[in-house]
Design a protein around this motif. Structure first.
Motif, PDB file in Angstrom:
ATOM      1  N   GLN A  59     -38.845 -47.035 -12.863  1.00  0.00           N
ATOM      2  CA  GLN A  59     -39.198 -47.059 -11.436  1.00  0.00           C
ATOM      3  C   GLN A  59     -39.539 -48.466 -10.940  1.00  0.00           C
TER       4      GLN A  59
ATOM      5  N   CYS B 212     -42.684 -37.887  -5.784  1.00  0.00           N
ATOM      6  CA  CYS B 212     -42.306 -39.023  -6.631  1.00  0.00           C
ATOM      7  C   CYS B 212     -42.315 -40.283  -5.785  1.00  0.00           C
ATOM      8  N   LEU B 213     -42.884 -41.353  -6.331  1.00  0.00           N
ATOM      9  CA  LEU B 213     -42.954 -42.610  -5.576  1.00  0.00           C
ATOM     10  C   LEU B 213     -41.552 -43.165  -5.298  1.00  0.00           C
TER      11      LEU B 213
ATOM     12  N   HIS C 285     -43.001 -35.121 -15.852  1.00  0.00           N
ATOM     13  CA  HIS C 285     -42.316 -35.832 -14.765  1.00  0.00           C
ATOM     14  C   HIS C 285     -41.990 -37.275 -15.182  1.00  0.00           C
TER      15      HIS C 285
ATOM     16  N   HIS D 216     -38.298 -39.380 -16.227  1.00  0.00           N
ATOM     17  CA  HIS D 216     -37.802 -40.651 -15.679  1.00  0.00           C
ATOM     18  C   HIS D 216     -37.168 -41.524 -16.768  1.00  0.00           C
TER      19      HIS D 216
ATOM     20  N   SER E 180     -45.554 -39.231  -8.374  1.00  0.00           N
ATOM     21  CA  SER E 180     -45.459 -40.001  -9.598  1.00  0.00           C
ATOM     22  C   SER E 180     -44.023 -40.462  -9.820  1.00  0.00           C
TER      23      SER E 180
HETATM   24 NI    NI Z   1     -41.452 -39.891 -10.213  1.00  0.00          NI
END
Ligand code: NI
Length: 164
Positions: free
Chosen positions: A51, A88-89, A130, A134, A164
């Motif tokens: 991310q 989710c960010l 979660h 990723h 998240s």
């Molecule tokens: Ni996320």
């Protein structure tokens, strides 16, 4: 420490398989520091290295029980199931329900290379699943049961920070 840019859905890096960390260098520890700062700055409950554009198996989580740092995390046990809304960010403003185990146990390394075992139920179990997804290029919307974005006002989102 620095707040890093968060990759948004559509960026290819979010769809790639992250590589294990073979040596925990200063660079990895700086990454952990920056990821925690980035997560807190964005009111997230967790953040995975892809991310912030880094394809390494590194995760930070704070599901209300303090900061957890995980290097090369692996789920070794799961139990039960639950369905909860997630955010989710990397997919801002959206919220969808997902089925997750009610309890998970994860094995990983800490920032000093020491093996650790983290057991989580509820929100922590959700965050662990979660974030680990990723690392394999999976976004929670891939597992969406229902899009519940409309049920969440801005106020509700401020009260329930589970992105998240
Ligand atoms: Ni996320």
């Amino acid at each position: 420490m620095a707040v890093r840019n968060i990759m948004l859905e559509g960026e290819e890096v979010l769809r790639k398989h992250a590589h294990p960390v073979d040596r925990i260098t200063r660079r990895i520890r700086v990454l952990l520091d920056d990821m925690a700062e980035t997560m807190y700055a964005n009111d997230g409950a967790g953040l995975a290295a892809p991310q912030v554009g880094i394809l390494r198996r590194v995760v930070v989580i704070d599901a209300g029980e303090g900061l957890i740092e995980l290097i090369n995390p692996v789920i070794v046990e799961t139990e039960g199931s639950m369905v909860n809304p997630e955010g989710c960010l990397s997919i801002p403003g959206r919220r969808c329900t997902v089925e997750r185990p009610e309890r998970v146990v994860v094995e990983a390394l800490d920032r000093n290379g020491k093996p650790i075992r983290v057991e989580g139920t509820g929100l922590l179990a959700m965050a662990l699943c979660h974030e680990l997804d990723h690392l394999d290029g999976i976004l929670y919307t891939d597992k969406m049961i229902e899009d519940v974005t409309d049920q969440y006002t801005n106020e509700a989102q401020e009260q329930e920070e589970t992105e998240s």
